[in-house]
Design a protein around this motif. Structure first.
Motif, short mmCIF file in Angstrom:
data_model
loop_
_atom_site.label_atom_id
_atom_site.label_comp_id
_atom_site.label_asym_id
_atom_site.label_seq_id
_atom_site.Cartn_x
_atom_site.Cartn_y
_atom_site.Cartn_z
N GLY A 1 0.84 -1.18 0.00
CA GLY A 1 0.00 0.00 0.00
C GLY A 1 0.88 1.24 0.00
O GLY A 1 2.06 1.19 0.37
N SER A 2 0.34 2.35 -0.45
CA SER A 2 1.08 3.61 -0.51
C SER A 2 0.66 4.52 0.64
O SER A 2 -0.53 4.68 0.90
N VAL A 3 1.63 5.11 1.30
CA VAL A 3 1.35 5.97 2.44
C VAL A 3 2.12 7.28 2.29
O VAL A 3 3.31 7.27 1.94
N ILE A 4 1.45 8.39 2.54
CA ILE A 4 2.14 9.68 2.62
C ILE A 4 1.84 10.31 3.97
O ILE A 4 0.84 9.99 4.62
N ASP B 1 14.15 0.93 -4.24
CA ASP B 1 13.48 2.22 -4.40
C ASP B 1 12.11 2.16 -3.72
O ASP B 1 11.23 1.42 -4.15
N THR B 2 11.94 2.93 -2.66
CA THR B 2 10.66 2.92 -1.93
C THR B 2 9.75 4.09 -2.32
O THR B 2 8.74 4.32 -1.67
N ALA C 1 5.70 15.27 3.53
CA ALA C 1 6.91 15.15 4.33
C ALA C 1 7.58 13.80 4.14
O ALA C 1 8.81 13.71 4.03
N VAL C 2 6.79 12.73 4.09
CA VAL C 2 7.33 11.37 4.03
C VAL C 2 6.44 10.52 3.13
O VAL C 2 5.22 10.69 3.12
N THR C 3 7.06 9.64 2.35
CA THR C 3 6.30 8.64 1.61
C THR C 3 6.79 7.26 2.02
O THR C 3 7.93 7.10 2.43
N LEU D 1 6.69 15.82 -5.43
CA LEU D 1 6.01 16.04 -4.16
C LEU D 1 6.21 17.46 -3.63
O LEU D 1 5.55 17.87 -2.68
N LYS D 2 7.10 18.22 -4.24
CA LYS D 2 7.36 19.59 -3.77
C LYS D 2 6.47 20.60 -4.48
O LYS D 2 6.32 21.74 -4.02
N ARG D 3 5.92 20.20 -5.61
CA ARG D 3 5.10 21.15 -6.38
C ARG D 3 3.86 21.54 -5.61
O ARG D 3 3.27 20.74 -4.90
#
Length: 492
Positions: free
Chosen positions: A274-277, A362-363, A390-392, A487-489
């Motif tokens: 699963g993907s988490v941010i 690569d995470t 902040a984190v993925t 992710l910075k945009r």
């Protein structure tokens, strides 16, 4: 005998208690620790192995290199399971112990937060899964804990009981002022899995359990096998440092790594990610309104489901968010697609999906996940859209063919090898009670409706995505991955 007694000496009756087996458990996560706790409570001699040095000063601290599902800031607690009444009951059984554990810790050190959970529908109507959940809640006398957004009586009860502020309305995009239907579950919330693991590990050490952890001494390499054919038995394990460890029973509770460590289960279990941010709120003094709004007192867990191509809602196809943490972090998870990572290993005749190697692979999460989360945020958390990620993290689960756990002896090893895994992304909530039922299976007590579902079941047809294999569309090598610049945009 009788030296210090003036009474006639009596014949001595020798009584002996049966010696409990020596058990090795590979995996110091939720499944392994819960199982170890209940076996230790029953007098078993327990040794627990794990590749991660959780016994170090950092404990179960989440870090960017960890893909283990048990090591996490928070996980959803829910008892909403559609027609799966057995899991609903198990969740409420666990809920009482979560509350007891929080009380034992005291000083506000909660393991379970009753923030409530808002189950947002994909339309203005309740879907079939939600209707079945409400029917089962009613059958168990729990309907008054559930509040349907458009039900006037439910809204009145929510107001009376102090839940109205979490019975939120969200406009359907381009829906001309129409809002999503939703159900607020006041018995739901979230748990702290990392803290719970540390809590259980401490309890186990006090019960005399031994922990062998770390990148050499704690790493499982192979089984020790005695005999062949019908008399074959597992007598222990060998670790990376070359040491042999003997036991009467080996329990493999290795989460998403289990299929690659025990080849026999690779057909019925699969590692998926699963993907988490995580979004970091501005400092409290700069944005006090956001800190207040997204606190556990003011904001519920929110879970939104995506329909499949035929319009049905599938429980695992979801995006969810949590209230902020004490540090101002808001976690959002994406499981509309759970990605696979197929590799060809020497011991296997075909590729299998495996978890990423911490610190080596690569995470970064797929852009597809970012786009889905972006839509979720713009709809349900719009005032967070301008904040940077902040984190993925890719969080690896262990999917089974039918979403039920695999908790049983593996055939052909004369009751010396036991499998305890298959969390499928919904195991953490059962931490306090899971091991009790695992112990029943270890001790070969009669199968219940619950433990029968956890049996070794290779006869089931492949499902839940396992039928796709390495040519399926979910493999990580087919995904475009999000870069730090993505992710910075602004607005991501």
């Amino acid at each position: 005998m009788g030296v210090f007694s003036s009474q006639p000496e009596q014949p001595q009756v020798m009584t002996t208690s049966p010696v409990k087996p020596k058990v090795i458990i590979v995996g110091a996560g939720i499944f392994g620790l819960s199982t170890a706790y209940y076996l230790a409570e029953d007098g078993y001699n327990i040794t627990i192995f794990d590749q991660h040095a959780y016994d170090s000063g950092d404990g179960y601290k989440l870090n960017p290199g960890s893909t283990a599902a048990s090591v996490d800031e928070n996980k959803i607690f829910r008892a909403s399971y559609g027609d799966e009444l057995h899991y609903q009951r198990l969740a409420y059984e666990a809920r009482e112990i979560w509350k007891k554990w929080s009380a034992e810790l005291g000083d506000g050190k909660e393991l379970f937060v009753e923030s409530g959970m808002l189950r947002v529908q994909h339309s203005t109507q309740l879907d079939a899964l939600e209707c079945q959940t409400l029917a089962n809640m009613k059958a168990e006398g729990l309907r008054d804990t559930q509040y349907v957004l458009t039900n006037e009586e439910d809204v009145r009860r929510a107001t009376k009981n102090g839940w109205a502020h979490k019975l939120l309305k969200f406009a359907i995009p381009d829906g001309k002022d129409v809002t999503f239907e939703a159900v607020l579950d006041s018995t739901a919330g979230y748990v702290y899995p990392s803290k719970a693991c540390a809590y259980l590990a401490d309890k186990l050490r006090k019960k005399g359990a031994e922990f062998i952890e770390g990148p050499d001494k704690g790493v499982f390499v192979s089984f020790q096998v005695e005999g062949s054919g019908p008399s074959r038995r597992i007598t222990g394990i060998v670790t990376k440092d070359g040491n042999e460890h003997f036991a009467d029973l080996v329990i493999m509770a290795c989460g998403s790594a289990t299929p690659m460590l025990v080849p026999e289960v690779s057909r019925v279990l699969e590692a998926t990610a699963g993907s988490v941010i995580t979004i970091h709120l501005p400092p409290r003094e700069e944005a006090p309104q956001l800190w207040d709004k997204y606190s556990q007192e003011q904001w519920p867990v929110i879970i939104g489901h995506d329909p499949d191509p035929e319009g049905r809602t599938v429980g695992s196809r979801s995006i969810y968010s949590f209230p902020r943490t004490e540090d101002g972090l808001i976690k959002i998870g994406y499981r509309v697609t759970k990605y696979t990572n197929y590799v060809k290993l020497p011991e296997f005749s075909r590729p299998i999906s495996v978890p990423l190697r911490p610190g080596l692979d690569d995470t970064s999460i797929p852009l597809k996940s970012i786009e889905g989360i972006k839509t979720f945020v713009s709809t349900f958390l719009p005032d967070l859209a301008a904040l940077p990620v902040a984190v993925t993290r890719l969080c690896f689960y262990t999917d089974s063919v039918d979403n039920s756990f695999l908790i049983d002896y593996l055939p052909d090893y004369n009751d010396s090898l036991f499998i305890c895994t298959g969390g499928s992304g919904h195991g953490a909530k059962f931490t306090p009670i899971l091991g009790k039922h695992v112990r029943d299976v270890v001790q070969k007590k009669p199968k219940t409706d619950l433990t029968y579902r956890w049996r070794w079941r290779p006869e089931l047809p492949l499902g839940n995505g396992l039928e796709e294999g390495p040519d399926g569309p979910r493999t990580l090598d087919k995904q475009k991955r999000a870069s730090p610049e993505d992710l910075k945009r602004a607005g991501w």
